[in-house]
Design a protein around this motif. Structure first.
Motif, PDB file in Angstrom:
ATOM      1  N   ARG A  94      -4.064   7.207   5.329  1.00 35.43           N
ATOM      2  CA  ARG A  94      -3.940   7.395   3.916  1.00 35.43           C
ATOM      3  C   ARG A  94      -3.084   5.994   3.451  1.00 35.43           C
ATOM      4  N   LYS A  95      -3.254   5.602   2.411  1.00 35.85           N
ATOM      5  CA  LYS A  95      -2.626   4.242   1.929  1.00 35.85           C
ATOM      6  C   LYS A  95      -1.884   4.774   0.650  1.00 35.85           C
ATOM      7  N   SER A  96      -0.881   4.328   0.577  1.00 35.87           N
ATOM      8  CA  SER A  96       0.310   4.789  -0.507  1.00 35.87           C
ATOM      9  C   SER A  96      -0.414   4.655  -1.816  1.00 35.87           C
ATOM     10  N   SER A  97      -0.206   5.358  -2.757  1.00 33.95           N
ATOM     11  CA  SER A  97      -0.732   5.315  -4.211  1.00 33.95           C
ATOM     12  C   SER A  97      -0.142   4.006  -4.744  1.00 33.95           C
ATOM     13  N   TYR A  98       1.035   3.508  -4.304  1.00 36.77           N
ATOM     14  CA  TYR A  98       1.895   2.612  -4.876  1.00 36.77           C
ATOM     15  C   TYR A  98       1.080   1.172  -4.468  1.00 36.77           C
TER      16      TYR A  98
END
Length: 61
Positions: free
Chosen positions: A9-13
């Motif tokens: 997963r990659k940060s939504s930020y």
């Protein structure tokens, strides 16, 4: 768990620049890799250590 089976997963930020990291939560550890080099090194942190890292980031705000 083999790296190929991890769900990353990659940060939504994260923006679209690609300068970010991805994490995979697996039993007892958190795996971290560079988004730009997905076949490169993977760092593994015990979940407690990762939680302390995130807590430290939150405290800096």
């Amino acid at each position: 768990m083999p790296l190929g089976q991890m769900i990353w997963r990659k940060s939504s930020y994260s923006g679209q620049s690609g300068s970010c990291v991805e994490v995979a939560l697996v039993p007892e550890v958190v795996a971290v890799r560079d988004t730009k080099d997905r076949d490169g090194a993977v760092l593994m942190f015990p979940r407690r250590q990762w939680a302390a890292f995130l807590s430290g980031l939150r405290d800096r705000r």
